[in-house]
Design an enzyme around this catalytic site. Structure first.
Site, PDB file in Angstrom:
ATOM      1  CE1 TYR A  30      47.032  43.695  34.373  1.00 35.23           C
ATOM      2  CE2 TYR A  30      49.012  42.406  34.782  1.00 35.23           C
ATOM      3  CZ  TYR A  30      47.756  42.528  34.203  1.00 35.23           C
ATOM      4  OH  TYR A  30      47.248  41.498  33.464  1.00 35.23           O
ATOM      5  CG  PHE A  57      39.978  34.022  37.507  1.00 34.58           C
ATOM      6  CD1 PHE A  57      40.490  34.439  38.728  1.00 34.58           C
ATOM      7  CD2 PHE A  57      38.656  33.621  37.466  1.00 34.58           C
ATOM      8  CE1 PHE A  57      39.711  34.447  39.876  1.00 34.58           C
ATOM      9  CE2 PHE A  57      37.864  33.628  38.592  1.00 34.58           C
ATOM     10  CZ  PHE A  57      38.392  34.039  39.798  1.00 34.58           C
ATOM     11  N   PRO A  58      43.582  31.439  36.754  1.00 31.50           N
ATOM     12  CG  PRO A  58      45.831  31.015  37.276  1.00 31.50           C
ATOM     13  CD  PRO A  58      44.848  32.130  37.038  1.00 31.50           C
ATOM     14  CG  LEU A  59      44.493  30.114  41.356  1.00 30.11           C
ATOM     15  CD1 LEU A  59      44.884  30.931  42.571  1.00 30.11           C
ATOM     16  CD2 LEU A  59      45.302  28.825  41.317  1.00 30.11           C
ATOM     17  N   GLY A  60      40.237  29.252  39.203  1.00 29.33           N
ATOM     18  CA  GLY A  60      38.820  28.879  39.153  1.00 29.33           C
ATOM     19  C   GLY A  60      37.990  29.547  40.223  1.00 29.33           C
TER      20      GLY A  60
HETATM   21  N1  NAP Z   1      45.224  39.148  30.088  1.00 24.82           N
HETATM   22  C1  NAP Z   1      44.312  39.558  30.923  1.00 24.82           C
HETATM   23  O1  NAP Z   1      43.329  40.180  30.535  1.00 24.82           O
HETATM   24  C2  NAP Z   1      44.463  39.244  32.375  1.00 24.82           C
HETATM   25  C3  NAP Z   1      43.396  39.462  33.263  1.00 24.82           C
HETATM   26  C4  NAP Z   1      43.586  39.128  34.605  1.00 24.82           C
HETATM   27  C5  NAP Z   1      44.800  38.615  35.022  1.00 24.82           C
HETATM   28  N2  NAP Z   1      45.815  38.425  34.142  1.00 24.82           N
HETATM   29  C6  NAP Z   1      47.107  37.871  34.542  1.00 24.82           C
HETATM   30  O2  NAP Z   1      46.868  36.610  35.142  1.00 24.82           O
HETATM   31  C7  NAP Z   1      47.458  36.555  36.447  1.00 24.82           C
HETATM   32  C8  NAP Z   1      46.619  35.657  37.318  1.00 24.82           C
HETATM   33  O3  NAP Z   1      45.268  36.086  37.342  1.00 24.82           O
HETATM   34  P1  NAP Z   1      44.502  36.600  38.639  1.00 24.82           P
HETATM   35  O4  NAP Z   1      45.483  37.247  39.540  1.00 24.82           O
HETATM   36  O5  NAP Z   1      43.303  37.300  38.212  1.00 24.82           O
HETATM   37  O6  NAP Z   1      43.922  35.314  39.232  1.00 24.82           O
HETATM   38  P2  NAP Z   1      44.475  34.173  40.112  1.00 24.82           P
HETATM   39  O7  NAP Z   1      45.917  34.023  39.993  1.00 24.82           O
HETATM   40  O8  NAP Z   1      43.628  33.045  39.744  1.00 24.82           O
HETATM   41  O9  NAP Z   1      44.009  34.613  41.567  1.00 24.82           O
HETATM   42  C9  NAP Z   1      44.618  35.526  42.299  1.00 24.82           C
HETATM   43  C10 NAP Z   1      43.870  35.558  43.644  1.00 24.82           C
HETATM   44  O10 NAP Z   1      43.983  34.319  44.281  1.00 24.82           O
HETATM   45  C11 NAP Z   1      44.655  34.491  45.524  1.00 24.82           C
HETATM   46  N3  NAP Z   1      45.591  33.376  45.645  1.00 24.82           N
HETATM   47  C12 NAP Z   1      46.651  33.079  44.848  1.00 24.82           C
HETATM   48  N4  NAP Z   1      47.269  31.977  45.285  1.00 24.82           N
HETATM   49  C13 NAP Z   1      46.581  31.553  46.361  1.00 24.82           C
HETATM   50  C14 NAP Z   1      46.736  30.461  47.261  1.00 24.82           C
HETATM   51  N5  NAP Z   1      47.711  29.570  47.111  1.00 24.82           N
HETATM   52  N6  NAP Z   1      45.838  30.351  48.280  1.00 24.82           N
HETATM   53  C15 NAP Z   1      44.841  31.227  48.439  1.00 24.82           C
HETATM   54  N7  NAP Z   1      44.649  32.295  47.625  1.00 24.82           N
HETATM   55  C16 NAP Z   1      45.520  32.448  46.595  1.00 24.82           C
HETATM   56  C17 NAP Z   1      45.317  35.826  45.483  1.00 24.82           C
HETATM   57  O11 NAP Z   1      45.285  36.456  46.724  1.00 24.82           O
HETATM   58  P3  NAP Z   1      46.623  36.663  47.618  1.00 24.82           P
HETATM   59  O12 NAP Z   1      47.336  37.833  47.042  1.00 24.82           O
HETATM   60  O13 NAP Z   1      46.065  36.890  48.966  1.00 24.82           O
HETATM   61  O14 NAP Z   1      47.390  35.390  47.501  1.00 24.82           O
HETATM   62  C18 NAP Z   1      44.427  36.589  44.518  1.00 24.82           C
HETATM   63  O15 NAP Z   1      43.359  37.194  45.197  1.00 24.82           O
HETATM   64  C19 NAP Z   1      47.514  38.022  36.869  1.00 24.82           C
HETATM   65  O16 NAP Z   1      48.477  38.240  37.845  1.00 24.82           O
HETATM   66  C20 NAP Z   1      47.850  38.702  35.566  1.00 24.82           C
HETATM   67  O17 NAP Z   1      49.246  38.641  35.343  1.00 24.82           O
HETATM   68  C21 NAP Z   1      45.653  38.726  32.826  1.00 24.82           C
END
Ligand code: NAP
Length: 292
Positions: free
Chosen positions: A68, A213-216
């Protein structure tokens, strides 16, 4: 916002390998980097503030990876939080590199994993990494060779516990023949249920499941979420997180954000509970999508 009202502790705990209990709302530190998960964030001070606020809100599980940034996310965690508060678990990963914005390349060779663990130890300023996850199986490296290397690093005291990411049940079973596996991190949400059977397997075997990607996403998912959110006067993100927390006691969501406001909103989901009917309506979204 009052720390007593908003606390990751209110989501309950999950134990990693029966030795490290963590609150069941963690933080994903991928979004703290620059655009395309590449380079430093636009606002470094804001990224540090998000990490510090997460800990204030009792988040004690932070997920990151050497790729990252690369390195940026781990460096920010150390800058914001070292010396680390007692009980904070940092889970990093290796084996999937970031050669440029939005690009990934595999390297889970034993040689690379050894170097990657040394690099993460240095950047995180640790003598031992609490949880080290194989980021993804490398298609040209025998899976057992990658896992055996992590087991060796564990025996050498550089890693405490081992997790896997982006794996099938078969991978988990093969890995567990070599070394205990304490967590599995796959893409998962109420709307994205490819790994339902892996969640069930983890629950049966006391392995934490960390949905990324827990937020769907998706239009239909958004419609159902918004309807429930409006009726319950919460946000759609909180509804998505509440579904995960209810799905299984081994679920450890790690919503990622670069904003303190969003962080607070996400942690506040710990106290929001869905009714049976709301939970089922969300669970039926994949079938609804398929039928349209
Ligand atoms: N193992 C793997 O292959 C893998 C792949 C991907 C991710 N991950 C891990 O999983 C974590 C989470 O995944 P992710 O970041 O892809 O997806 P996520 O947590 O589902 O989504 C993040 C996105 O949602 C926005 N967001 C978060 N909270 C919000 C809220 N309350 N209201 C509105 N928008 C919101 C964020 O933007 P803002 O910054 O504007 O809030 C960001 O664009 C990552 O940080 C990483 O540690 C692991």
């Amino acid at each position: 916002m009052n720390n007593k009202d908003v606390s990751a502790r209110l989501a309950g705990q999950v134990s990693l390998g029966k030795e490290l209990p963590v609150n069941r709302l963690g933080f994903g530190a991928m979004r703290l980097t620059g655009e395309g998960i590449w380079g430093p964030p636009k606002d470094g001070k804001a990224a540090l503030a998000v990490l510090r606020r997460a800990v204030e809100l009792d988040v004690n599980f932070i997920d990151t990876a050497d790729s990252y940034g690369p390195y940026v996310s781990e460096e920010l965690i150390a800058e914001a939080l070292f010396p680390y508060p007692k009980g904070l678990v940092i889970a990093t990963k290796g084996g999937w590199n970031r050669p440029g914005p939005n690009q990934w390349t595999h390297d889970a060779t034993p040689d690379h994993l050894r170097k990657a663990v040394e690099g993460s130890l240095n950047r995180l300023r640790l003598d031992r990494i609490d949880v080290y996850q194989l980021h993804v199986p490398d298609p040209v490296v025998p899976f057992e060779a990658s896992v055996e290397t992590l087991a060796e690093l564990r025996n050498e005291g550089k890693i405490r516990l081992i997790g896997l990411s982006n794996v099938t049940q078969e991978h988990i079973e093969r890995a567990r023949k070599i070394v205990p596996i304490v967590s599995v991190q796959n893409r998962y949400s109420f709307a994205d249920r490819e790994w339902d059977y892996v969640v069930d397997y983890c629950e049966r075997n006391g392995i934490a499941f960390i949905p990324w990607f827990p937020l769907g996403a998706g239009r239909v998912a958004g419609e159902v979420l918004n309807e429930i959110a409006r009726a319950r006067k919460v946000t759609s993100k909180q509804v998505a997180l509440a579904w995960l927390l209810r799905r299984s006691p081994i679920m450890l969501p790690i919503p990622g954000t670069s904003s303190v406001e969003h962080l607070e909103e996400n942690v506040a989901a710990a106290t929001f509970h869905l009714t049976d009917d709301e939970y089922e309506r969300l669970a039926e979204v994949p079938e609804l999508v398929a039928s349209r």
